[in-house]
Design a protein around this motif. Structure first.
Motif, mmCIF file in Angstrom:
data_model
loop_
_atom_site.group_PDB
_atom_site.id
_atom_site.type_symbol
_atom_site.label_atom_id
_atom_site.label_comp_id
_atom_site.label_asym_id
_atom_site.label_seq_id
_atom_site.Cartn_x
_atom_site.Cartn_y
_atom_site.Cartn_z
ATOM 1 N N TYR A 34 58.830 45.618 69.761
ATOM 2 C CA TYR A 34 58.431 46.397 69.991
ATOM 3 C C TYR A 34 57.907 48.031 68.884
ATOM 4 O O TYR A 34 56.905 48.040 69.600
ATOM 5 C CB TYR A 34 59.791 47.249 70.794
ATOM 6 N N PHE A 35 58.392 47.711 67.663
ATOM 7 C CA PHE A 35 57.540 48.986 67.179
ATOM 8 C C PHE A 35 57.015 48.350 65.979
ATOM 9 O O PHE A 35 56.862 49.577 64.951
ATOM 10 C CB PHE A 35 58.850 49.854 66.647
ATOM 11 N N GLY A 36 57.072 47.219 65.595
ATOM 12 C CA GLY A 36 56.951 46.451 64.338
ATOM 13 C C GLY A 36 57.569 47.154 62.869
ATOM 14 O O GLY A 36 58.451 47.550 63.402
ATOM 15 N N VAL A 37 56.734 47.124 62.290
ATOM 16 C CA VAL A 37 57.814 47.876 60.641
ATOM 17 C C VAL A 37 57.424 49.313 60.326
ATOM 18 O O VAL A 37 58.210 49.532 59.575
ATOM 19 C CB VAL A 37 57.183 47.294 59.100
ATOM 20 N N LYS A 38 56.735 50.297 61.399
ATOM 21 C CA LYS A 38 57.013 51.459 60.828
ATOM 22 C C LYS A 38 58.364 51.628 61.260
ATOM 23 O O LYS A 38 58.393 53.225 60.624
ATOM 24 C CB LYS A 38 55.327 51.158 61.571
ATOM 25 N N CYS A 39 58.864 51.338 61.712
ATOM 26 C CA CYS A 39 60.000 51.883 62.291
ATOM 27 C C CYS A 39 61.078 51.733 61.014
ATOM 28 O O CYS A 39 62.261 52.238 61.085
ATOM 29 C CB CYS A 39 60.464 51.153 63.001
ATOM 30 N N TRP A 40 61.208 51.470 59.932
ATOM 31 C CA TRP A 40 61.487 51.222 58.841
ATOM 32 C C TRP A 40 62.462 52.522 58.338
ATOM 33 O O TRP A 40 63.306 52.583 58.038
ATOM 34 C CB TRP A 40 61.347 50.533 57.907
ATOM 35 N N ILE A 45 66.987 56.715 57.391
ATOM 36 C CA ILE A 45 67.772 57.945 57.795
ATOM 37 C C ILE A 45 68.916 57.815 58.805
ATOM 38 O O ILE A 45 69.692 58.183 58.481
ATOM 39 C CB ILE A 45 66.078 58.621 58.985
ATOM 40 N N ALA A 46 68.951 57.023 60.025
ATOM 41 C CA ALA A 46 70.017 56.825 60.188
ATOM 42 C C ALA A 46 71.267 56.372 58.954
ATOM 43 O O ALA A 46 72.579 56.646 59.138
ATOM 44 C CB ALA A 46 70.064 55.624 61.207
ATOM 45 N N GLY A 47 70.692 56.102 57.887
ATOM 46 C CA GLY A 47 71.783 55.060 56.683
ATOM 47 C C GLY A 47 72.097 56.475 56.319
ATOM 48 O O GLY A 47 73.208 56.491 55.541
ATOM 49 N N LEU A 78 65.329 46.331 54.479
ATOM 50 C CA LEU A 78 64.552 44.936 53.853
ATOM 51 C C LEU A 78 64.226 43.883 55.454
ATOM 52 O O LEU A 78 63.408 43.381 55.446
ATOM 53 C CB LEU A 78 65.963 44.385 53.340
ATOM 54 N N GLU A 79 65.467 43.663 56.797
ATOM 55 C CA GLU A 79 65.197 42.734 57.362
ATOM 56 C C GLU A 79 63.744 42.952 58.676
ATOM 57 O O GLU A 79 63.523 41.799 59.099
ATOM 58 C CB GLU A 79 66.541 42.588 58.449
ATOM 59 N N ILE A 80 63.712 44.072 58.397
ATOM 60 C CA ILE A 80 62.933 44.437 59.578
ATOM 61 C C ILE A 80 61.204 43.810 59.155
ATOM 62 O O ILE A 80 60.472 42.991 59.532
ATOM 63 C CB ILE A 80 62.635 45.664 60.285
#
Length: 102
Positions: A34-40, A45-47, A78-80
């Motif tokens: 849905y968002f591509g890699v730009k959501c990395w 931030i969550a981490g 990395l997985e994204i």
């Protein structure tokens, strides 16, 4: 955590880690779709947030579980990007609404 003379802490942490890692697999797939890699950076931030919470919580089991979530978030960065490669190889479907975007 003792119940009936047995220490269940290790089993609770193990189960929590298993569930967390299992939950992050489809989350990464859906986020890339849905968002591509730009959501990395969401995972970054969550981490950081979960890592900070892990440092602040006194309960060892809860602190450990928060740490597992923190590092699962960081590993998802990395997985994204690897998911993007899996999509390019045709192993997963690409989102037609994002065709041509990276």
């Amino acid at each position: 955590m003792e119940f009936f003379g047995y220490n269940f802490s290790g089993l609770i942490v193990g189960l929590g880690a298993f569930i967390t890692i299992g939950a992050f697999h489809p989350v990464v797939i859906k986020c890339e779709y849905y968002f591509g890699v730009k959501c990395w950076w969401w995972f970054l931030i969550a981490g950081i947030i979960f890592g900070a919470l892990s440092l602040l919580v006194e309960n060892v089991v809860l602190s450990t579980l928060l740490g597992v979530v923190a590092f699962s978030c960081l590993w998802s960065i990395l997985e994204i990007f690897e998911q993007r490669e899996r999509v390019r190889k045709g192993w997963f479907p690409a989102n037609p609404r994002r065709s041509g975007k990276k």
